[in-house]
Design a protein around this motif. Structure first.
Motif, PDB file in Angstrom:
ATOM      1  N   ASP A 173       0.864  -1.188   0.000  1.00 33.51           N
ATOM      2  CA  ASP A 173       0.000   0.000   0.000  1.00 33.51           C
ATOM      3  C   ASP A 173       0.899   1.236   0.000  1.00 33.51           C
ATOM      4  O   ASP A 173       1.464   1.604   1.031  1.00 33.51           O
ATOM      5  CB  ASP A 173      -0.901  -0.057   1.257  1.00 33.51           C
ATOM      6  CG  ASP A 173      -1.894   1.092   1.310  1.00 33.51           C
ATOM      7  OD1 ASP A 173      -1.887   1.946   0.409  1.00 33.51           O
ATOM      8  OD2 ASP A 173      -2.689   1.134   2.283  1.00 33.51           O
ATOM      9  N   ASP A 197       4.181   5.695   3.610  1.00 34.16           N
ATOM     10  CA  ASP A 197       3.689   7.036   3.278  1.00 34.16           C
ATOM     11  C   ASP A 197       4.797   8.021   3.644  1.00 34.16           C
ATOM     12  O   ASP A 197       5.467   7.859   4.665  1.00 34.16           O
ATOM     13  CB  ASP A 197       2.416   7.358   4.068  1.00 34.16           C
ATOM     14  CG  ASP A 197       1.622   8.500   3.460  1.00 34.16           C
ATOM     15  OD1 ASP A 197       0.476   8.260   3.034  1.00 34.16           O
ATOM     16  OD2 ASP A 197       2.151   9.652   3.410  1.00 34.16           O
ATOM     17  N   ILE A 254      -2.582   8.019  -5.174  1.00 31.86           N
ATOM     18  CA  ILE A 254      -1.867   9.302  -5.047  1.00 31.86           C
ATOM     19  C   ILE A 254      -2.150  10.103  -6.327  1.00 31.86           C
ATOM     20  O   ILE A 254      -2.721   9.579  -7.269  1.00 31.86           O
ATOM     21  CB  ILE A 254      -0.339   9.102  -4.859  1.00 31.86           C
ATOM     22  CG1 ILE A 254      -0.036   7.928  -3.912  1.00 31.86           C
ATOM     23  CG2 ILE A 254       0.303  10.344  -4.286  1.00 31.86           C
ATOM     24  CD1 ILE A 254       1.444   7.752  -3.567  1.00 31.86           C
ATOM     25  N   VAL A 258       2.320  12.142  -9.397  1.00 33.36           N
ATOM     26  CA  VAL A 258       3.158  11.383  -8.446  1.00 33.36           C
ATOM     27  C   VAL A 258       3.221   9.921  -8.881  1.00 33.36           C
ATOM     28  O   VAL A 258       4.284   9.297  -8.887  1.00 33.36           O
ATOM     29  CB  VAL A 258       2.617  11.512  -6.988  1.00 33.36           C
ATOM     30  CG1 VAL A 258       3.528  10.782  -6.015  1.00 33.36           C
ATOM     31  CG2 VAL A 258       2.471  12.970  -6.596  1.00 33.36           C
TER      32      VAL A 258
HETATM   33  C1  LIG Z   1      -4.906  10.592  -1.520  1.00 32.29           C
HETATM   34  S1  LIG Z   1      -4.033  10.095  -0.118  1.00 32.29           S
HETATM   35  C2  LIG Z   1      -4.510   8.375  -0.060  1.00 32.29           C
HETATM   36  C3  LIG Z   1      -4.630   7.817   1.336  1.00 32.29           C
HETATM   37  C4  LIG Z   1      -5.260   6.427   1.419  1.00 32.29           C
HETATM   38  N1  LIG Z   1      -4.425   5.445   0.761  1.00 32.29           N
HETATM   39  C5  LIG Z   1      -6.642   6.430   0.789  1.00 32.29           C
HETATM   40  O1  LIG Z   1      -6.812   5.794  -0.261  1.00 32.29           O
HETATM   41  O2  LIG Z   1      -7.558   7.061   1.321  1.00 32.29           O
HETATM   42  C6  LIG Z   1      -2.398  10.056  -0.727  1.00 32.29           C
HETATM   43  C7  LIG Z   1      -1.332   9.728   0.300  1.00 32.29           C
HETATM   44  O3  LIG Z   1      -0.115   9.552  -0.398  1.00 32.29           O
HETATM   45  C8  LIG Z   1       0.941  10.130   0.337  1.00 32.29           C
HETATM   46  N2  LIG Z   1       2.007  10.423  -0.641  1.00 32.29           N
HETATM   47  C9  LIG Z   1       2.112  11.472  -1.497  1.00 32.29           C
HETATM   48  N3  LIG Z   1       3.207  11.347  -2.262  1.00 32.29           N
HETATM   49  C10 LIG Z   1       3.805  10.181  -1.914  1.00 32.29           C
HETATM   50  C11 LIG Z   1       4.980   9.484  -2.342  1.00 32.29           C
HETATM   51  N4  LIG Z   1       5.751   9.965  -3.301  1.00 32.29           N
HETATM   52  N5  LIG Z   1       5.274   8.310  -1.755  1.00 32.29           N
HETATM   53  C12 LIG Z   1       4.494   7.805  -0.761  1.00 32.29           C
HETATM   54  N6  LIG Z   1       3.402   8.423  -0.293  1.00 32.29           N
HETATM   55  C13 LIG Z   1       3.045   9.590  -0.862  1.00 32.29           C
HETATM   56  C14 LIG Z   1       0.320  11.332   1.016  1.00 32.29           C
HETATM   57  O4  LIG Z   1       1.062  11.685   2.160  1.00 32.29           O
HETATM   58  C15 LIG Z   1      -1.089  10.823   1.330  1.00 32.29           C
HETATM   59  O5  LIG Z   1      -1.159  10.269   2.621  1.00 32.29           O
END
Ligand SMILES: C[S@@+](CC[C@H](N)C(=O)[O-])C[C@H]1O[C@@H](n2cnc3c(N)ncnc32)[C@H](O)[C@@H]1O
Length: 321
Positions: A173, A197, A254, A258
């Motif tokens: 995830d 994350d 995301i 990204v």
């Molecule tokens: C839209 S939220 C999704 C959260 C959860 N997975 C959901 O589906 O509700 C995107 C998440 O990706 C994280 N994020 C953004 N860029 C990222 C990266 N390059 N690598 C890992 N996590 C990232 C953000 O911090 C955020 O918590």
């Protein structure tokens, strides 16, 4: 006196609803609710609560400026924002009163940590979430798209005799937020979830929500691995957490740019034949991402759309997972 909060209130025109729900967490505002007055469901009110100590006047002005351009694609001005200071107790009452048990698809139920399972949802697989600090309360269309796609995958596997639900699958995830997607996968039978994350608050929230669901440590009486493990970081950290063995199922909700940048890392995260569920993209962004996925050797099996959001289901090669 306890910690104080700023309560943000703004009329949310239908066109801006999704962009606001998307943008606010990216700007560090995760406690967001949309109110639909029963007497006028077409009128939506956006509410958000911001810790007073982190949001002095200058920060709040910057936030307003960052939200301003959201209306431009629709030729709309951002409605005025009303700020109101609240004490801690008022906040927790008003915040919590906006959360309800939220059925998703046919089998899942997202349940705020402090509520009992409502009788009408007794048969559902419960994911308890404390919607404290990280994105992912299940109310955003992209999160729902992923949970529904997880359920569909579980059904397909059952229909084709490949076990109960997601039984036996190792899941990665990426961008776990509150951990909601990994927890849903575990409820649907997945064996383990490795989550990552970049946001330390998300790492903490995922760990806490896993514990809340009894999935953060070894399963009681069992000797197997901890169902959900989490690290702060991105694809690199996740690959390490997977211990060099790519997963059967990759979840990645995301933003499109990204995902695009992370594409080259997917081969380390998703085993040949495994399934990837990519969300967080707008419908308009899907064709370009599909092209890039194809060029990188991924097959886009499905595009599912909800409102203006899309989910892509990808695979390396047909017919394994
Ligand atoms: C839209 S939220 C999704 C959260 C959860 N997975 C959901 O589906 O509700 C995107 C998440 O990706 C994280 N994020 C953004 N860029 C990222 C990266 N390059 N690598 C890992 N996590 C990232 C953000 O911090 C955020 O918590």
């Amino acid at each position: 006196m306890g910690l104080g909060w700023w309560r943000l209130e703004m009329a949310a025109p239908a066109e801006l609803e999704e962009s606001l729900l998307w943008k606010l967490p990216l700007l560090g505002v995760s406690r967001v609710a949309l109110q639909h007055p029963p007497e006028a469901p077409e009128r939506r009110l956006l509410l958000a609560w911001l810790p007073e100590s982190d949001w002095p006047a200058r920060e709040r002005e910057q936030l307003e400026r960052a939200l301003g351009p959201l209306g431009e694609p629709f030729g709309l001005a951002l409605p005025p924002i009303r700020w109101q200071r609240q004490d801690d107790e008022d906040w927790s009452l008003s915040w919590k009163s906006h959360w309800r048990a939220d059925p998703v698809g046919q089998r899942l139920l997202v349940l705020p940590a402090w509520l009992a399972v409502p009788e009408e949802h007794a048969g559902r697989l419960v994911i308890r979430i404390d919607p404290g600090s990280a994105f992912g309360t299940g109310s955003h269309p992209t999160t729902r798209l992923c949970m529904e796609a997880l359920e569909a995958l579980a059904e397909e596997r059952e229909a084709t005799g490949r076990g109960t639900g997601l039984q036996g699958l190792r899941v990665a995830d990426l961008g776990c937020g509150s951990g909601i997607l990994g927890l849903a996968a575990l409820r649907l039978g997945a064996a383990t979830v490795a989550a990552a994350d970049i946001d330390p608050l998300a790492e903490r929230a995922t760990r806490e929500n896993a514990a809340l669901n009894g999935l953060g440590g070894p399963v009681e009486g069992g000797e197997g691995p901890t169902p959900l493990t989490v690290r702060q970081g991105s694809a690199e950290a996740l690959a390490e957490l997977l211990g060099g063995q790519a997963a059967d199922l990759l979840l990645c909700n995301i933003l499109a740019p990204v995902i695009e940048a992370l594409l080259p890392c997917f081969v380390r995260l998703l085993a040949p034949g495994g399934v990837g569920l990519l969300s967080g993209l707008l419908v308009d962004q899907a064709p370009a991402l599909e092209r890039d996925l194809n060029v990188a050797g991924w097959q886009v099996e499905q595009r599912i759309e909800q409102d203006r959001w899309a989910l892509l289901r990808i695979r390396t090669a047909p017919d394994v997972a």
